[in-house]
Design a protein around this motif. Structure first.
Motif, PDB file in Angstrom:
ATOM      1  N   ALA A  71       0.823  -1.201   0.000  1.00 38.61           N
ATOM      2  CA  ALA A  71       0.000   0.000   0.000  1.00 38.61           C
ATOM      3  C   ALA A  71       0.864   1.261   0.000  1.00 38.61           C
ATOM      4  CB  ALA A  71      -0.929   0.003   1.212  1.00 38.61           C
ATOM      5  N   ALA A  72       1.955   1.238   0.754  1.00 38.23           N
ATOM      6  CA  ALA A  72       2.843   2.400   0.803  1.00 38.23           C
ATOM      7  C   ALA A  72       3.526   2.631  -0.536  1.00 38.23           C
ATOM      8  CB  ALA A  72       3.883   2.206   1.907  1.00 38.23           C
ATOM      9  N   PHE A  73       3.984   1.557  -1.177  1.00 42.56           N
ATOM     10  CA  PHE A  73       4.583   1.682  -2.508  1.00 42.56           C
ATOM     11  C   PHE A  73       3.572   2.243  -3.511  1.00 42.56           C
ATOM     12  CE2 PHE A  73       8.090  -1.790  -2.032  1.00 42.56           C
ATOM     13  CZ  PHE A  73       8.947  -0.837  -1.520  1.00 42.56           C
ATOM     14  N   ALA A  74       2.365   1.682  -3.514  1.00 41.49           N
ATOM     15  CA  ALA A  74       1.336   2.120  -4.455  1.00 41.49           C
ATOM     16  C   ALA A  74       0.998   3.590  -4.241  1.00 41.49           C
ATOM     17  CB  ALA A  74       0.089   1.257  -4.301  1.00 41.49           C
ATOM     18  N   ASP A  75       0.910   3.995  -2.980  1.00 43.42           N
ATOM     19  CA  ASP A  75       0.599   5.387  -2.661  1.00 43.42           C
ATOM     20  C   ASP A  75       1.707   6.313  -3.136  1.00 43.42           C
ATOM     21  OD1 ASP A  75      -1.106   7.357  -1.066  1.00 43.42           O
ATOM     22  OD2 ASP A  75       0.837   7.605  -0.086  1.00 43.42           O
ATOM     23  N   THR A  76       2.940   5.901  -2.929  1.00 51.15           N
ATOM     24  CA  THR A  76       4.079   6.715  -3.354  1.00 51.15           C
ATOM     25  C   THR A  76       4.112   6.875  -4.865  1.00 51.15           C
ATOM     26  OG1 THR A  76       5.386   6.014  -1.441  1.00 51.15           O
ATOM     27  CG2 THR A  76       6.595   6.899  -3.317  1.00 51.15           C
ATOM     28  N   VAL A  77       3.890   5.786  -5.584  1.00 50.21           N
ATOM     29  CA  VAL A  77       3.873   5.845  -7.046  1.00 50.21           C
ATOM     30  C   VAL A  77       2.748   6.752  -7.532  1.00 50.21           C
ATOM     31  CG1 VAL A  77       3.451   4.518  -9.151  1.00 50.21           C
ATOM     32  CG2 VAL A  77       4.978   3.611  -7.387  1.00 50.21           C
ATOM     33  N   ALA A  78       1.565   6.616  -6.932  1.00 46.62           N
ATOM     34  CA  ALA A  78       0.413   7.409  -7.365  1.00 46.62           C
ATOM     35  C   ALA A  78       0.648   8.896  -7.162  1.00 46.62           C
ATOM     36  CB  ALA A  78      -0.834   6.967  -6.602  1.00 46.62           C
ATOM     37  N   ARG A  79       1.302   9.272  -6.063  1.00 46.54           N
ATOM     38  CA  ARG A  79       1.502  10.683  -5.768  1.00 46.54           C
ATOM     39  C   ARG A  79       2.702  11.274  -6.481  1.00 46.54           C
ATOM     40  NH1 ARG A  79       3.115  11.327  -1.053  1.00 46.54           N
ATOM     41  NH2 ARG A  79       3.180   9.204  -0.280  1.00 46.54           N
ATOM     42  N   ALA A  98      11.407  12.607 -17.233  1.00 48.86           N
ATOM     43  CA  ALA A  98      12.034  13.685 -16.468  1.00 48.86           C
ATOM     44  C   ALA A  98      11.501  13.678 -15.040  1.00 48.86           C
ATOM     45  CB  ALA A  98      11.762  15.035 -17.126  1.00 48.86           C
ATOM     46  N   SER A  99      10.194  13.461 -14.902  1.00 48.68           N
ATOM     47  CA  SER A  99       9.583  13.352 -13.582  1.00 48.68           C
ATOM     48  C   SER A  99      10.137  12.149 -12.827  1.00 48.68           C
ATOM     49  CB  SER A  99       8.055  13.233 -13.715  1.00 48.68           C
ATOM     50  OG  SER A  99       7.449  12.981 -12.466  1.00 48.68           O
ATOM     51  N   LEU A 100      10.275  11.021 -13.521  1.00 52.44           N
ATOM     52  CA  LEU A 100      10.827   9.821 -12.892  1.00 52.44           C
ATOM     53  C   LEU A 100      12.261  10.067 -12.439  1.00 52.44           C
ATOM     54  CD1 LEU A 100      10.689   6.819 -12.154  1.00 52.44           C
ATOM     55  CD2 LEU A 100      11.396   6.291 -14.505  1.00 52.44           C
ATOM     56  N   ALA A 101      13.064  10.698 -13.284  1.00 51.81           N
ATOM     57  CA  ALA A 101      14.457  10.976 -12.931  1.00 51.81           C
ATOM     58  C   ALA A 101      14.543  11.843 -11.688  1.00 51.81           C
ATOM     59  CB  ALA A 101      15.178  11.650 -14.103  1.00 51.81           C
ATOM     60  N   LYS A 102      13.670  12.822 -11.596  1.00 53.48           N
ATOM     61  CA  LYS A 102      13.661  13.709 -10.431  1.00 53.48           C
ATOM     62  C   LYS A 102      13.346  12.940  -9.161  1.00 53.48           C
ATOM     63  CE  LYS A 102      11.463  17.896  -8.624  1.00 53.48           C
ATOM     64  NZ  LYS A 102      10.462  18.965  -8.892  1.00 53.48           N
ATOM     65  N   LYS A 103      12.373  12.037  -9.236  1.00 53.79           N
ATOM     66  CA  LYS A 103      11.995  11.266  -8.061  1.00 53.79           C
ATOM     67  C   LYS A 103      13.077  10.261  -7.675  1.00 53.79           C
ATOM     68  CE  LYS A 103       8.179  13.360  -7.409  1.00 53.79           C
ATOM     69  NZ  LYS A 103       8.077  14.285  -6.243  1.00 53.79           N
ATOM     70  N   LEU A 104      13.725   9.666  -8.663  1.00 55.07           N
ATOM     71  CA  LEU A 104      14.807   8.725  -8.363  1.00 55.07           C
ATOM     72  C   LEU A 104      15.978   9.419  -7.677  1.00 55.07           C
ATOM     73  CD1 LEU A 104      14.953   6.573 -11.637  1.00 55.07           C
ATOM     74  CD2 LEU A 104      14.069   5.872  -9.404  1.00 55.07           C
ATOM     75  N   ALA A 105      16.193  10.681  -8.017  1.00 54.99           N
ATOM     76  CA  ALA A 105      17.304  11.432  -7.442  1.00 54.99           C
ATOM     77  C   ALA A 105      16.981  11.996  -6.062  1.00 54.99           C
ATOM     78  CB  ALA A 105      17.702  12.568  -8.380  1.00 54.99           C
ATOM     79  N   LEU A 163       9.851   1.265 -23.415  1.00 54.93           N
ATOM     80  CA  LEU A 163       9.792   1.621 -22.003  1.00 54.93           C
ATOM     81  C   LEU A 163      10.978   1.048 -21.227  1.00 54.93           C
ATOM     82  CD1 LEU A 163       5.966   1.263 -21.328  1.00 54.93           C
ATOM     83  CD2 LEU A 163       7.271   3.268 -22.073  1.00 54.93           C
ATOM     84  N   ASP A 164      11.408  -0.173 -21.592  1.00 53.55           N
ATOM     85  CA  ASP A 164      12.566  -0.760 -20.923  1.00 53.55           C
ATOM     86  C   ASP A 164      13.837   0.036 -21.238  1.00 53.55           C
ATOM     87  OD1 ASP A 164      11.045  -2.733 -19.764  1.00 53.55           O
ATOM     88  OD2 ASP A 164      11.632  -4.305 -21.189  1.00 53.55           O
ATOM     89  N   ALA A 165      13.977   0.451 -22.478  1.00 55.14           N
ATOM     90  CA  ALA A 165      15.170   1.206 -22.873  1.00 55.14           C
ATOM     91  C   ALA A 165      15.240   2.539 -22.132  1.00 55.14           C
ATOM     92  CB  ALA A 165      15.163   1.446 -24.381  1.00 55.14           C
ATOM     93  N   LEU A 166      14.127   3.229 -22.067  1.00 45.97           N
ATOM     94  CA  LEU A 166      14.117   4.529 -21.395  1.00 45.97           C
ATOM     95  C   LEU A 166      14.237   4.376 -19.882  1.00 45.97           C
ATOM     96  CD1 LEU A 166      11.413   6.354 -23.522  1.00 45.97           C
ATOM     97  CD2 LEU A 166      13.847   6.895 -23.387  1.00 45.97           C
ATOM     98  N   GLY A 167      13.483   3.439 -19.316  1.00 46.45           N
ATOM     99  CA  GLY A 167      13.550   3.235 -17.878  1.00 46.45           C
ATOM    100  C   GLY A 167      14.935   2.801 -17.425  1.00 46.45           C
ATOM    101  N   GLY A 168      15.532   1.885 -18.178  1.00 45.12           N
ATOM    102  CA  GLY A 168      16.870   1.419 -17.834  1.00 45.12           C
ATOM    103  C   GLY A 168      17.904   2.529 -17.928  1.00 45.12           C
ATOM    104  N   ALA A 169      17.811   3.345 -18.971  1.00 41.67           N
ATOM    105  CA  ALA A 169      18.771   4.437 -19.154  1.00 41.67           C
ATOM    106  C   ALA A 169      18.666   5.459 -18.024  1.00 41.67           C
ATOM    107  CB  ALA A 169      18.541   5.113 -20.503  1.00 41.67           C
ATOM    108  N   VAL A 170      17.431   5.786 -17.648  1.00 36.69           N
ATOM    109  CA  VAL A 170      17.220   6.772 -16.581  1.00 36.69           C
ATOM    110  C   VAL A 170      17.725   6.226 -15.239  1.00 36.69           C
ATOM    111  CG1 VAL A 170      15.462   7.984 -15.243  1.00 36.69           C
ATOM    112  CG2 VAL A 170      15.326   7.959 -17.735  1.00 36.69           C
ATOM    113  N   HIS A 171      17.381   4.982 -14.921  1.00 38.07           N
ATOM    114  CA  HIS A 171      17.838   4.389 -13.660  1.00 38.07           C
ATOM    115  C   HIS A 171      19.370   4.332 -13.598  1.00 38.07           C
ATOM    116  CE1 HIS A 171      13.693   3.109 -12.912  1.00 38.07           C
ATOM    117  NE2 HIS A 171      14.072   2.796 -11.696  1.00 38.07           N
TER     118      HIS A 171
END
Length: 205
Positions: A71-79, A98-105, A163-171
């Motif tokens: 539930a905590a993971f789902a809530d974090t992803v949603a917000r 760009a939003s994902l990169a910001k959150k990962l950082a 999506l895998d190419a972009l997600g992997g590159a950003v991570h």
């Protein structure tokens, strides 16, 4: 817990009625506890204490640790996730990642990734992470499917590869190398990933 993580958790708590505030406090405390102590050491009692509620309040909603963390993971992803709809799949992908990169950082993002790398061999945690990743992939997949529906992309586009190419590159860039990812560079990543995803199957044969 560092002041930066505490501040981020506090800023992300939702407003609303008492029940909503309790749920928000517990889920935020769960993320806080995960970042601080890890998954194996996490206990519902510790989460309740951190959230300032009775442990029975937590157990009534989330009887097990796995349910609480899910539930905590789902809530974090949603917000944390922005799913744009600009009318351009290229721009939508740039804005989303760009939003994902910001959150990962962010402190929370880096803390959760460190947790996954450190305790990823735990079967229970591995299954939770798999579920969260599957749910999160539905968001960028939706914007690609919109582009297909409006004729911007052909139906043969390899969505999984894209999506895998972009997600992997950003991570890799943000978490492994610890480097910032600017919009100009991200647009180049998107263009290259789109080009690869548009190649027909067997084109290299």
């Amino acid at each position: 817990m560092s002041a930066s993580v505490r501040g981020e958790v506090e800023r992300e708590r939702r407003t609303g009625g008492r029940s909503a505030r309790v749920v928000s406090a517990v889920l935020a405390a769960t993320i806080d506890e995960l970042v601080t102590t890890g998954y194996r050491a996490l206990s519902i009692e510790a989460v309740a204490a951190r959230a300032g509620v009775a442990k029975t309040t937590v157990y009534r909603r989330w009887p097990t640790r796995a349910e609480l963390v899910r539930a905590a993971f789902a809530d974090t992803v949603a917000r944390q996730t922005v799913v744009p709809d600009t009318g351009s799949v290229r721009e939508d992908l740039v804005l989303y990642f760009a939003s994902l990169a910001k959150k990962l950082a962010s402190p929370i993002g880096r803390g959760l990734l460190r947790l996954i790398f450190a305790e990823g061999d735990d079967p229970e945690l591995a299954e939770l992470v798999r579920q969260v990743r599957a749910e999160r992939k539905k968001l960028p997949r939706g914007l690609v499917e919109r582009a297909i529906a409006r004729g911007e992309l052909p139906r043969h586009v390899d969505v999984a590869y894209l999506l895998d190419a972009l997600g992997g590159a950003v991570h890799y860039r943000v978490f492994v190398l610890g480097q910032a990812l600017g919009r100009r560079e991200l647009r180049l990543f998107v263009d290259r990933a789109l080009a690869g995803a548009l190649l027909p199957l067997g084109a290299d044969a």
